[in-house]
Write a protein that holds these residues in place. Structure first.
Motif, PDB file in Angstrom:
ATOM      1  N   ARG A 192      -2.716  -6.019 -36.532  1.00 30.75           N
ATOM      2  CA  ARG A 192      -3.059  -7.084 -36.616  1.00 30.75           C
ATOM      3  C   ARG A 192      -1.971  -7.641 -37.334  1.00 30.75           C
ATOM      4  NH1 ARG A 192      -8.230  -9.447 -37.216  1.00 30.75           N
ATOM      5  NH2 ARG A 192      -9.076  -8.971 -36.585  1.00 30.75           N
ATOM      6  N   ARG A 206      -1.259 -14.540 -41.525  1.00 26.27           N
ATOM      7  CA  ARG A 206      -1.557 -15.870 -42.060  1.00 26.27           C
ATOM      8  C   ARG A 206      -0.529 -16.325 -43.083  1.00 26.27           C
ATOM      9  NH1 ARG A 206      -4.397 -18.360 -39.262  1.00 26.27           N
ATOM     10  NH2 ARG A 206      -5.733 -19.342 -40.772  1.00 26.27           N
ATOM     11  N   SER A 242     -15.951 -13.999 -28.613  1.00 27.68           N
ATOM     12  CA  SER A 242     -14.747 -13.647 -29.374  1.00 27.68           C
ATOM     13  C   SER A 242     -14.021 -14.892 -29.861  1.00 27.68           C
ATOM     14  CB  SER A 242     -13.814 -12.790 -28.518  1.00 27.68           C
ATOM     15  OG  SER A 242     -14.414 -11.549 -28.205  1.00 27.68           O
ATOM     16  N   ARG A 251     -16.029 -16.214 -32.758  1.00 25.18           N
ATOM     17  CA  ARG A 251     -15.798 -15.360 -33.923  1.00 25.18           C
ATOM     18  C   ARG A 251     -14.422 -15.631 -34.538  1.00 25.18           C
ATOM     19  NH1 ARG A 251     -17.514 -11.177 -31.744  1.00 25.18           N
ATOM     20  NH2 ARG A 251     -15.570 -10.484 -30.781  1.00 25.18           N
ATOM     21  N   THR A 252     -13.422 -15.821 -33.702  1.00 28.05           N
ATOM     22  CA  THR A 252     -12.065 -16.091 -34.188  1.00 28.05           C
ATOM     23  C   THR A 252     -11.998 -17.409 -34.936  1.00 28.05           C
ATOM     24  OG1 THR A 252     -11.061 -14.819 -32.389  1.00 28.05           O
ATOM     25  CG2 THR A 252      -9.667 -16.446 -33.491  1.00 28.05           C
ATOM     26  N   THR A 271     -14.422 -19.030 -36.397  1.00 29.67           N
ATOM     27  CA  THR A 271     -15.166 -18.893 -37.654  1.00 29.67           C
ATOM     28  C   THR A 271     -14.314 -18.197 -38.710  1.00 29.67           C
ATOM     29  OG1 THR A 271     -17.263 -18.768 -36.446  1.00 29.67           O
ATOM     30  CG2 THR A 271     -17.258 -17.959 -38.703  1.00 29.67           C
ATOM     31  N   GLN A 272     -13.613 -17.144 -38.310  1.00 33.07           N
ATOM     32  CA  GLN A 272     -12.743 -16.419 -39.243  1.00 33.07           C
ATOM     33  C   GLN A 272     -11.619 -17.311 -39.753  1.00 33.07           C
ATOM     34  OE1 GLN A 272     -10.457 -13.295 -37.446  1.00 33.07           O
ATOM     35  NE2 GLN A 272     -10.007 -12.286 -39.378  1.00 33.07           N
ATOM     36  N   ARG A 305     -12.961 -19.795 -42.322  1.00 31.05           N
ATOM     37  CA  ARG A 305     -13.247 -19.142 -43.602  1.00 31.05           C
ATOM     38  C   ARG A 305     -11.946 -18.888 -44.364  1.00 31.05           C
ATOM     39  NH1 ARG A 305     -18.393 -20.359 -44.553  1.00 31.05           N
ATOM     40  NH2 ARG A 305     -19.875 -19.321 -43.157  1.00 31.05           N
ATOM     41  N   GLU A 306     -10.935 -18.409 -43.668  1.00 31.58           N
ATOM     42  CA  GLU A 306      -9.661 -18.120 -44.319  1.00 31.58           C
ATOM     43  C   GLU A 306      -8.977 -19.394 -44.809  1.00 31.58           C
ATOM     44  OE1 GLU A 306      -7.519 -15.994 -41.356  1.00 31.58           O
ATOM     45  OE2 GLU A 306      -8.570 -14.101 -41.708  1.00 31.58           O
ATOM     46  N   ARG A 354      -5.453 -20.702 -34.742  1.00 22.34           N
ATOM     47  CA  ARG A 354      -5.136 -19.865 -35.908  1.00 22.34           C
ATOM     48  C   ARG A 354      -3.723 -20.163 -36.420  1.00 22.34           C
ATOM     49  NH1 ARG A 354      -6.947 -14.852 -37.478  1.00 22.34           N
ATOM     50  NH2 ARG A 354      -8.033 -14.487 -35.515  1.00 22.34           N
ATOM     51  N   ASN A 366      -6.266  -5.263 -31.205  1.00 24.45           N
ATOM     52  CA  ASN A 366      -6.438  -6.525 -31.936  1.00 24.45           C
ATOM     53  C   ASN A 366      -5.146  -7.336 -31.919  1.00 24.45           C
ATOM     54  OD1 ASN A 366      -9.150  -6.040 -32.677  1.00 24.45           O
ATOM     55  ND2 ASN A 366      -8.523  -4.817 -34.435  1.00 24.45           N
ATOM     56  N   GLU A 396      -4.439 -11.187 -30.359  1.00 22.73           N
ATOM     57  CA  GLU A 396      -3.850 -12.253 -31.169  1.00 22.73           C
ATOM     58  C   GLU A 396      -2.600 -12.832 -30.512  1.00 22.73           C
ATOM     59  OE1 GLU A 396      -3.163 -10.345 -34.866  1.00 22.73           O
ATOM     60  OE2 GLU A 396      -5.262 -10.412 -35.495  1.00 22.73           O
TER      61      GLU A 396
END
Length: 683
Positions: A8, A13, A94, A97-98, A100-101, A104-105, A192, A240, A244
């Motif tokens: 990953r 980030r 997916s 979920r991505t 949402t992640q 949060r980050e 992202r 993963n 990405e």
């Protein structure tokens, strides 16, 4: 796929965090000067015509793979503490979920998940709304795109998407709309990068419309090397990583997995099947097609109905786990038969090996693929790398079902270049769609080297010449492979916009985060490969050249200046391992490269001693020269005890030349009474 067996994103980030604000600005400006990040093209147009941003617009963060079309508009808006996510019945899980992640980050405290139907009935109270899903997933996204003056994804190739941001009646909105669920997932991966986490800093969302799609249909990795296969943990991490970076294919074919090759006919033990089932599940979550490849050519009887049944029973196990793409490989085998039955059936054919393999492939296609809806078949012919026609190729092409995809490595097992012309010639020979098995950055033929450079030498128009995609064969070192594989993903998505050096730099920044500088220093000394035989540490090369020029000219002033720079560079390299270990949060990678780190330390110590030794000789300081020669020998002995190769083509040649200069100097001063105070011969 080799003739010889000698063969990953972490902290993704943390983009540019080692460069600081000023460094980021310089880098972005420099990038724009050489190759703009922004492109404007329709799906029917070439994607490599750059456009420039109007005055007053700040540059977007780099997005990878490079999008086909980016229209940046004036303005931005903040990412608020409360965000509403609007999803439809079929919104890709997916992608949801991505997103949402990512939120949060980026510090979002409250995420309200609401249905598209509810959102259409009443407006959300959240200051920012994100609509997730294209026309087939979320019925409300089309109207939102229209309100943002953005065209929808309809008509884009599979995996295409539109990402639009802006304000609608004063309310901030983001729309992630894929032509299919995979496209929506890719839009989430772009988001992202568009709003990378900035710690406690305020995150601003640029107003932009990105219209993007892959140029190559198949993009991914084939675990097809000789040597220890990747671990289960490695493979999950890779899957993963593929998601990405918008790669959609993983071919499971490690040469040393006995259940694929030597013992292809044996059923898997329950625990092994469970591991594969997990991989298939993780692949699906990342929109990666898990391809299962058997290599039966070492022992199969091509005409045997019993062996065919064994093949089908083996693949039925995998079908039951969710695998839908299968492969039969015939690379790296002799063109001989293993049963008399084959000799009787195919012996009089114009090319018996091609006829036998084609018979088995067609039988498997007719009796398994055609009876299992939604499946497809790939094969590798024995003549997979040759240039031009062969009797085997011509017969194979004539007999094998045209619906079957054929692997090709380019001209040569490890092709320095893969050109449009070569692709067209090969397609004309096989008359089957081609999938490139790119033996890069695989290192099973040079297991003591790391090949960390970018993909180079591949023409941008391959998909216009019978090529449906490219899968790269990686290194045994899975984490280290991510650095060059990042550039493979970049190339395969948008070949016309691909710039190897820029893609490689971004790969190092994403992978290294705050450890970017020492990671680059290390990677620059792990570049040389058959694709880039002269690559290496450019700074070190230049400094070594200047040092020897001053030495040969007998210019003491220039020599001192050159020596100071070279000593500084070797000191930097000497401290690179400790810096990486302190700054890089990737224990698996550090474990993989430890022997190379140790070698770099020893060679850098020897390099420092070599510079001082040669400089002392030039100055006539015999005692200092001899003292440094002893230090040099100590570190060279330690370096030579480590078989791994680092700084290939740069550091070792410098050390050898320095040693040769010292040997000559020693011979001229034997016996060395002036150094040792007594008669002594030094060897």
């Amino acid at each position: 796929m080799k003739r010889a067996m000698s063969k990953r994103i972490v902290a993704h980030r943390l983009i540019f965090c080692s460069l600081g604000v000023v460094g980021m600005a310089i880098l972005f400006i420099g990038s724009a000067a050489t190759q703009p990040w922004f492109h404007s093209a329709s799906a029917s147009q070439s994607a490599h015509h750059p456009t420039t941003s109007p005055p007053g617009k700040s540059h977007l963060p780099p997005i990878s793979p490079t999008p086909q079309s980016v229209q940046q508009r004036l303005g931005s808006f903040p990412l608020t503490p409360t965000v509403a996510l609007v999803k439809g019945k079929n919104t890709d899980p997916s992608a949801l979920r991505t997103v949402t992640q990512v939120l949060r980050e980026d510090g979002v405290k409250q995420i309200q998940k609401i249905s598209a139907q509810s959102a259409q009935k009443q407006s959300s109270h959240a200051p920012l709304t994100i609509w997730i899903g294209g026309p087939s997933e979320n019925a409300g996204s089309a109207a939102q795109l229209k309100s943002l003056n953005a065209e929808g994804p309809t008509g884009l190739p599979a995996g295409g998407y539109v990402l639009a941001t802006g304000r609608n009646h004063g309310r901030a909105e983001i729309v992630l709309s894929g032509v299919d669920q995979t496209g929506t997932f890719y839009a989430a991966q772009t988001l992202r990068q568009l709003i990378p986490a900035r710690g406690h800093s305020r995150v601003l969302v640029p107003v932009v419309v990105i219209r993007d799609w892959p140029s190559m249909q198949t993009r991914g990795v084939i675990e097809g090397f000789y040597g220890a296969p990747w671990s289960q943990q490695n493979r999950i991490s890779q899957l993963n990583f593929f998601g990405e970076n918008k790669m959609n294919t993983y071919v499971y074919s490690p040469k040393d997995d006995k259940y694929l090759r030597a013992k292809w006919y044996q059923p898997y033990p329950a625990d092994k099947l469970q591991q594969i089932h997990k991989l298939v599940s993780v692949a699906k979550q990342n929109h990666v097609n898990f391809v299962y490849a058997l290599s039966p050519g070492l022992s199969i009887c091509y005409s045997s109905s019993s062996d065919l049944q064994k093949l089908m029973a083996k693949d039925q196990e995998l079908y039951n786990l969710g695998v839908r793409t299968f492969a039969l490989f015939f690379d790296d085998i002799r063109k001989t038969f293993h049963c008399q039955q084959d000799q009787h059936k195919f012996g009089n054919d114009p090319n018996p090996p091609a006829a036998a393999q084609a018979y088995l492939i067609n039988q498997f296609y007719n009796k398994f693929i055609k009876t299992h809806p939604g499946t497809q078949l790939i094969t590798v012919p024995t003549d997979y790398y040759q240039a031009g026609h062969t009797a085997y190729r011509d017969r194979f092409a004539q007999l094998v079902n045209p619906n079957i995809l054929v692997y090709w490595t380019g001209v040569g097992v490890i092709a320095p270049t893969i050109t449009d012309a070569d692709a067209q010639k090969t397609y004309d020979i096989f008359q089957h769609k081609l999938l490139i098995w790119d033996n890069f950055p695989v290192n099973d033929y040079v297991p003591h080297q790391l090949l960390l450079g970018p993909l180079v030498g591949r023409d941008p128009g391959l998909s216009e010449h019978g090529v449906v995609g490219l899968t790269a064969n990686p290194m045994i070192e899975a984490e280290a492979s991510k650095i060059p594989l990042f550039t493979v993903a970049d190339y395969a998505w948008n070949p016309h916009a691909y710039k190897p050096e820029k893609s490689w730099q971004l790969s190092l920044q994403r992978f290294g985060g705050s450890a970017y500088v020492p990671l680059r220093n290390f990677a620059e000394n792990s570049l040389q490969s058959k694709l880039s035989p002269t690559s290496g540490d450019t700074v070190l090369k230049q400094q070594i050249s200047a040092f020897w020029q001053a030495y040969d000219a007998g210019d003491s002033i220039q020599l001192q200046a050159a020596a100071a720079k070279l000593l500084n560079r070797f000191a930097t390299l000497k401290h690179t391992p400790s810096e990486l270990q302190a700054k890089l949060n990737n224990k698996e990678f550090l474990t993989e490269i430890k022997p190379w780190l140790d070698k770099l330390t020893m060679e850098s110590e020897a390099g420092e001693a070599a510079v001082r030794m040669v400089t002392a000789q030039s100055e006539g300081n015999d005692q200092a020269a001899w003292r440094q020669r002893q230090i040099f020998d100590q570190y060279m002995q330690k370096a030579n005890a480590i078989p791994q190769v680092i700084g290939s083509g740069v550091i070792p040649p410098f050390l050898l030349k320095a040693q040769s200069e010292s040997d000559t100097w020693l011979q001229l001063r034997t016996p060395m009474t002036s150094i040792h105070g007594k008669h002594r011969t030094v060897r």
